[in-house]
Write a protein that holds these residues in place. Sequence first.
Motif, PDB file in Angstrom:
ATOM      1  N   ARG A 165       0.233  -3.820 -11.796  1.00 37.10           N
ATOM      2  CA  ARG A 165      -0.517  -2.814 -11.021  1.00 37.10           C
ATOM      3  C   ARG A 165      -0.406  -1.429 -11.651  1.00 37.10           C
ATOM      4  NH1 ARG A 165       0.316  -3.589  -4.622  1.00 37.10           N
ATOM      5  NH2 ARG A 165      -1.112  -1.821  -4.664  1.00 37.10           N
TER       6      ARG A 165
ATOM      7  N   ASP B   8      -0.185   2.363  -9.928  1.00 34.43           N
ATOM      8  CA  ASP B   8      -0.582   2.228  -8.526  1.00 34.43           C
ATOM      9  C   ASP B   8       0.624   2.378  -7.600  1.00 34.43           C
ATOM     10  OD1 ASP B   8      -2.267   1.637  -6.355  1.00 34.43           O
ATOM     11  OD2 ASP B   8      -1.818  -0.500  -6.504  1.00 34.43           O
TER      12      ASP B   8
ATOM     13  N   LYS C 189       0.823  -1.207   0.000  1.00 33.99           N
ATOM     14  CA  LYS C 189       0.000   0.000   0.000  1.00 33.99           C
ATOM     15  C   LYS C 189       0.860   1.261   0.000  1.00 33.99           C
ATOM     16  CE  LYS C 189      -3.686  -2.303   2.528  1.00 33.99           C
ATOM     17  NZ  LYS C 189      -3.017  -3.475   3.062  1.00 33.99           N
TER      18      LYS C 189
ATOM     19  N   ARG D 245       3.020   4.311  -2.225  1.00 38.16           N
ATOM     20  CA  ARG D 245       3.001   4.999  -3.524  1.00 38.16           C
ATOM     21  C   ARG D 245       4.311   4.764  -4.262  1.00 38.16           C
ATOM     22  NH1 ARG D 245       0.528   5.566  -6.794  1.00 38.16           N
ATOM     23  NH2 ARG D 245       1.135   7.537  -7.632  1.00 38.16           N
TER      24      ARG D 245
END
Length: 180
Positions: free
Chosen positions: A93, A96, A70, A72
């Motif tokens: 991903r 993301d 989770k 950045r």
Amino acid sequence: MSAITRPHTTIPSGLDIAELKGHILRCGQLGGFLTQSLIEPSELLVKKCDVFVPAAIERVITSENASELKCRILAEGADGPTTPEADAILHRRGDDIFVLPDILCNAGGVIVSYFEWVQDLQRLFWGEAEVFDRLCRILERSFQQTRARARRDRISHRMAAMAIGVSAVQSAKRTSGLFP
């Protein structure tokens, strides 16, 4: 793996760096700073954060936890902290998570070692500002080349950085021969 402890049940804004530095000055180590509740290493890997820097051991980001990260930005401080399977998951991903692969994240020390070698050969020594300026220019150029190659070829930053490196070695071998 041992558990990591912390003084509060949540750390919404991160660790108090001044308090952490004070603890290290008093105790000579990081150990013991976080003491009240336990966080398993596997749980720590998937905590929400802006920048995650796996900097201790290799292969901690795996196919089992890559989809759960989770952060950045994933800035790989260790050599090989991400398995190839996990790298594929992170690439899928998309935007993301921005992955700064170990080959780029660790390049500064290698570059400055090269600068030292060049300076020793020439008996010409640069000041700190000149070393830092040269280092920043090389890192910025390498970063931009890697991003451009990744976008152009639709590959991960890791694959782009490796492809650029392999191409540079191949070109040098072609120019100077196998045994220069």
